[in-house]
Write an enzyme that holds these catalytic residues in place. Structure first.
Site, PDB file in Angstrom:
ATOM      1  N   ARG A  90      10.184  37.750  44.317  1.00 55.69           N
ATOM      2  CA  ARG A  90       9.050  36.926  43.901  1.00 55.69           C
ATOM      3  C   ARG A  90       7.980  37.732  43.180  1.00 55.69           C
ATOM      4  O   ARG A  90       7.344  37.222  42.268  1.00 55.69           O
ATOM      5  CB  ARG A  90       8.492  36.170  45.116  1.00 55.69           C
ATOM      6  CG  ARG A  90       9.465  35.093  45.530  1.00 55.69           C
ATOM      7  CD  ARG A  90       9.067  34.267  46.727  1.00 55.69           C
ATOM      8  NE  ARG A  90      10.016  33.153  46.833  1.00 55.69           N
ATOM      9  CZ  ARG A  90      10.008  32.237  47.793  1.00 55.69           C
ATOM     10  NH1 ARG A  90       9.098  32.288  48.756  1.00 55.69           N
ATOM     11  NH2 ARG A  90      10.904  31.277  47.805  1.00 55.69           N
ATOM     12  N   GLN A 143       5.964  27.565  46.882  1.00 55.92           N
ATOM     13  CA  GLN A 143       5.133  28.742  47.205  1.00 55.92           C
ATOM     14  C   GLN A 143       3.880  28.310  47.953  1.00 55.92           C
ATOM     15  O   GLN A 143       3.416  28.991  48.869  1.00 55.92           O
ATOM     16  CB  GLN A 143       4.701  29.473  45.929  1.00 55.92           C
ATOM     17  CG  GLN A 143       5.829  29.951  45.033  1.00 55.92           C
ATOM     18  CD  GLN A 143       6.727  30.969  45.694  1.00 55.92           C
ATOM     19  OE1 GLN A 143       6.274  31.741  46.545  1.00 55.92           O
ATOM     20  NE2 GLN A 143       7.989  30.948  45.331  1.00 55.92           N
ATOM     21  N   TYR A 147      11.772  28.801  39.095  1.00 54.21           N
ATOM     22  CA  TYR A 147      12.764  29.552  39.886  1.00 54.21           C
ATOM     23  C   TYR A 147      12.116  30.458  40.934  1.00 54.21           C
ATOM     24  O   TYR A 147      10.920  30.640  40.936  1.00 54.21           O
ATOM     25  CB  TYR A 147      13.804  30.272  39.028  1.00 54.21           C
ATOM     26  CG  TYR A 147      13.408  31.313  37.998  1.00 54.21           C
ATOM     27  CD1 TYR A 147      12.184  31.948  37.978  1.00 54.21           C
ATOM     28  CD2 TYR A 147      14.345  31.680  37.028  1.00 54.21           C
ATOM     29  CE1 TYR A 147      11.907  32.911  37.033  1.00 54.21           C
ATOM     30  CE2 TYR A 147      14.071  32.645  36.070  1.00 54.21           C
ATOM     31  CZ  TYR A 147      12.843  33.256  36.078  1.00 54.21           C
ATOM     32  OH  TYR A 147      12.565  34.207  35.142  1.00 54.21           O
ATOM     33  N   GLU A 148      12.937  30.960  41.831  1.00 61.84           N
ATOM     34  CA  GLU A 148      12.424  31.709  43.000  1.00 61.84           C
ATOM     35  C   GLU A 148      11.438  30.869  43.807  1.00 61.84           C
ATOM     36  O   GLU A 148      10.514  31.406  44.421  1.00 61.84           O
ATOM     37  CB  GLU A 148      11.763  33.021  42.563  1.00 61.84           C
ATOM     38  CG  GLU A 148      12.714  34.074  42.049  1.00 61.84           C
ATOM     39  CD  GLU A 148      13.686  34.552  43.104  1.00 61.84           C
ATOM     40  OE1 GLU A 148      13.316  34.563  44.295  1.00 61.84           O
ATOM     41  OE2 GLU A 148      14.827  34.903  42.745  1.00 61.84           O
ATOM     42  N   GLY A 149      11.639  29.565  43.825  1.00 61.02           N
ATOM     43  CA  GLY A 149      10.738  28.667  44.564  1.00 61.02           C
ATOM     44  C   GLY A 149       9.628  28.182  43.662  1.00 61.02           C
ATOM     45  O   GLY A 149       8.830  28.979  43.160  1.00 61.02           O
TER      46      GLY A 149
END
Lengths: 600, 600
Positions: free
Chosen positions: A297, A448, A441-443
């Site tokens: 992240r 988040q 992406y990556e949440g």
């Protein structure tokens, strides 16, 4: 087309003057003898040279050509392969890997710092080596000795690349519902079957082999997140001597047509009884993955910083050059047919916004990277634990806030160019398209936000937040009698207190209804982001003022820091007021409408 | 890919229930006998059918294929030409044109209402007929009888299309510095030379002839905006009998590669001693153009509304269908493997934001369109003048605010889809790309802001603003004792007063330094936009509450209106607080940094 110029002066300011990099590395046993300022600066300069001269010129090529798929074979844009070979020759892939597998054993932070330059000059390209890090880290931490010996040296050298095959078409971020299967085989391997999507760098022509790290379910595994295991699945099986052998049953089914990062292949990867090997304990695959969640992240937060920096560089050059209209207070360049547009307050507002996000974003990424160093290499358990807390709290902020502000900066880049911003050759619209993925992406930003407010802040009864607000409080206390810092310290002190109060209010509401957390989370994240950057701007202003007071030949640089801090406090930080009021609006206005009555 | 569905129910609500369209048309002498509710609804339904079934399916085709240029010849995407033929057959091009040239003499407002549907289903396509309107209006108002007779019938029927050739590569919005030349010829025509850029629909294969309206300078013309004249330059010269003759020296030099609206050809048009004809008085070309500025800008405001509506439709369908995670208050669809994402407050927040912008944006566009009707056809000079003032004030707000909120809605559309939003086939990222131009062309957001605050508000010593705040004040007074309206009327009354106070504050500062106007303008525009939409939401809530009180079978529809109004007031309107504080920050933080010290 904008030519990237690495902001080395500012990078050095953040590294050495703000964060005292030498002291930081000296305190970490693993690096105290090896990492000097000379070494750091040498790496930065080598990376700057590579990014400016090799990657930046390929950025628009990659966007225009994109990747092509032909019956499972993916061809990357012109020049990508050659640049990757050069990257290997320069030794960048092995930077922060373990020395026993050919790595250089340097700090993670150094890799992140370099990744800003790679990312700003050519994000799509940077994802090919970037994705390997996840595979390397997974192997380093969870692989058996045999697995490490088999895969790490080639991954570390960059001869092979890696991927993370996590989600599936129906699942998105909800990994608990993935369906790929792993059947145990007589030889101790597993037959992996399933279709994975959104696999960045999943197939390409840049490396001899691709090592996929794949999430799948064992037979009879529990439902949900606790029934997922992790597997190594190479594109080519390895021969007994470790060389590349026959093709595994792994195939790129297609590549996505997407908004941006055209130069990177986003693949559908089909596993059809492919040979795979369990890595880590059964059913604990997600836990193994979570080990690197923060690192991944921060890597995405860098994309936001890159967008701010790249858009700023392009817009600034244009704003100084382009002539249009006259200043409202009279001609500023009377000898020309119009004034350069940088004279207009609205244009300056956009440039200063980009600048203030890029420079404070850089400070935040470096700060987190230093904490990541400590988590991995800190001398004491206490230090490691403390840094882990700070990192856990600030990572969702950095990921979501820097990518959202990066998108905003990219938008300003287009806007400064006017109609020309919409035209591809100027490069500004590409930044908007490329960086848009970073909020997804990556949440996503929304995920988040829930991670921050639900898990990190309220989930620790505010303890994690207190660790950080205490740091701010200490800074405020230390500078409260400094008249020159008053304009920064006073509002920062007030907001730091408000951060706690706001958290308490939401916490009280959430006890009545847990969905209040979901209703408040995104605005809370923005509030937290603006305050975090205010803290960093105040610190940067202090360093600048102290340096100016002590005497320096670099007066303009430090004055610009103070001026930018002032801009941030007067023109950006007031945005928190809306977020606070929107949070006060609560959950009801969001939930009152029946899902069937949104449209008629 | 999202299939467009025309929001006829909501359009009828705004037209008939909120704005009393029948009364409006009845009061205009030109339409009192001809425009009935039946006629309006019949046109809306015909347009809805065409947009849903012909244009919407071509929207992604146009984006994917784009236009192709080959040696001056431009080919439009598959199906565009055929759809245009159908559009002609259905009689849409002639809707609001004068009857003596084959027009149907219907109100401008009806055209705008239909253009929302065209624009949401396929903005790039809609620009081909859309650009003709500018040419038609120019000819109607400024052409000689001979010019009207020669060009109008074919333009009105749609057999020919028109363009507006205004800017040049170095000029952007600063039309005062254009360089194209017009040399008088012995036969009374002019030889036009120069290169025009950003000419939408400048060349294509959809019509027999293209009539360019071109800005150029006569020999010895004064410098700046007062030395620009307007010319008609046809692609093919006309024979004596009015038929298409030989090719004029007008050539499409290239088409732009751009972020979006790929289906529309954005052309570089080269004039090389092309035969042109003066239209309107010498050196008054910009004044002639300004006649239609408001209309063109409302047209662009529609693009913002379209983006909000289109992104809302796509995101809503997905949010009801897509399963991911569980609600924080427990499973809402326990029989499924996860809940539909519309249960999550953050997703609802994005959907409600889009919905509140689309529906109030529609109300604003229709309101302005009705004022435009009155400006053209009002019974008395007083009515026409009053509507012209309201239109002048609200047009920059509608243009800038609706396009910026349209971009925000489009962003939410991508975000609701998560990673899939980045993938082209889902259609969400196309809306982001297509609508981005709306914040740039017809004057950027920053230019609209200066027009609003500098020219319209302060330039009239607040008189124009007062015309509108009085209307709001009247509404507030009329409803101050209505308990059900309290939640809307109270904040609206306060903000209406604050609007005046804020204007006064900025005005005072501007007397010291005119650049304060530039510093405040964009935030002032946002403030004005949020308050304007609050007024419209309050009015819509009132209509809905009254209808509910009177009894209706359509309870869900009206309840949804009240709920959405409430959302807007609680969750969107608080954004004004930040803008007010940023305005208070003034000019200094923007101007303090020397242009040379932005980067080191």
């Amino acid at each position: 087309m904008p030519q990237y110029k690495a902001p080395l002066r500012d990078m050095q300011f953040v590294l050495h003057e703000l964060l005292k990099a030498e002291d930081h590395y000296a305190q970490l046993p693993a690096f105290s003898d090896t990492v000097s300022r000379e070494l750091v600066d040498q790496y930065l300069e080598a990376a700057a040279d590579f990014c400016e001269n090799e990657l930046s010129p390929l950025n628009q090529v990659g966007d225009r050509e994109g990747c092509t798929w032909n019956d499972g074979v993916v061809t990357t844009p012109t020049g990508f392969k050659e640049a990757y070979q050069k990257y290997i020759e320069l030794g960048f892939p092995s930077l922060s890997a373990e020395e026993q597998y050919g790595g250089q054993g340097l700090p993670v932070s150094l890799g992140n710092i370099i990744s800003e330059m790679v990312g700003t000059s050519n994000w799509a390209w940077g994802m090919y080596p970037g994705l390997s890090h996840g595979a390397v880290r997974t192997l380093e931490h969870h692989g058996s000795q045999e697995q490490k010996d088999a895969y790490l040296p080639k991954l570390v050298s960059g001869e092979w690349t890696g991927t993370m095959c996590l989600t599936e078409s129906h699942a998105g971020s909800d990994l608990g519902i993935i369906r790929s299967k792993a059947e145990p085989q007589a030889d101790g391997s597993y037959a992996i079957s399933g279709e994975k999507i959104f696999i960045s760098a999943g197939e390409h022509d840049m490396a001899e082999n691709i090592i996929h790290i794949v999430l799948a379910r064992l037979p009879g595994a529990p439902k949900g997140t606790k029934g997922i295991s992790l597997f190594i699945v190479p594109k080519f099986n390895l021969n007994a001597d470790g060389t590349v052998g026959e093709r595994n049953a792994v195939r790129c089914g297609s590549i996505e047509h997407k908004m941006g990062i055209h130069g990177n292949a986003t693949c559908v990867i089909n596993f059809d009884n492919a040979k795979g090997f369990l890595i880590g304990p059964e059913n604990r695959g997600l836990n193994c993955m979570f080990t690197f969640m923060n690192t991944a992240r921060i890597g995405t937060a860098v994309q936001g910083l890159s967008a701010s920096e790249g858009a700023f560089q392009g817009a600034l050059a244009y704003a100084k050059d382009r002539l249009a209209m006259r200043s409202l207070s009279g001609p500023k360049a009377p000898e020309k047919e119009a004034d350069p547009i940088i004279v207009h307050p609205a244009v300056r507002n956009m440039l200063m916004t980009q600048k203030s996000f890029a420079e404070a974003g850089r400070a935040l990424v470096y700060l987190l990277s230093f904490h990541a160093d400590i988590v991995e290499q800190g001398a004491t358990e206490e230090e490691r634990k403390f840094s882990d807390n700070i990192l856990s709290l600030l990572t969702p902020i950095a990921k979501a806030f820097l990518t959202e502000t990066g998108s905003e900066s990219a938008k300003h880049g287009v806007q400064v160019f006017g109609g020309h911003g919409f035209i591809s050759e100027h490069g500004m619209e590409q930044i908007v398209r490329d960086t848009r993925i970073s909020c997804l992406y990556e949440g996503t930003t929304e995920i988040q936000a829930i991670d921050l407010l639900g898990r990190k802040v309220l989930g620790t009864q505010g303890a994690m937040l207190k660790d950080f607000t205490k740091i701010i409080h200490k800074f405020v206390e230390a500078n409260k009698d400094n008249a020159a810092m008053k304009e920064f310290v006073e509002p920062l002190a007030a907001l730091n207190k408000e951060w706690g109060d706001l958290t308490m209010q939401i916490g009280m509401k959430a006890m009545q209804n847990p969905e209040e957390v979901g209703a408040a989370a995104v605005d809370y994240l923005y509030f937290s982001g603006y305050v975090t950057l205010a803290y960093l701007w105040a610190r940067m202003a202090l360093v600048a003022q102290e340096t100016l007071a002590a005497g320096t030949t670099d007066v303009d640089f430090y004055n610009a820091k103070v001026t930018t801090a002032r801009f941030y406090f007067k023109k950006i930080l007031p945005r928190v007021r809306s977020h606070v009021e929107v949070i006060a609006g609560g959950l009801d206005p969001l939930m009152a409408l029946d899902a069937e009555h949104f449209a008629f």
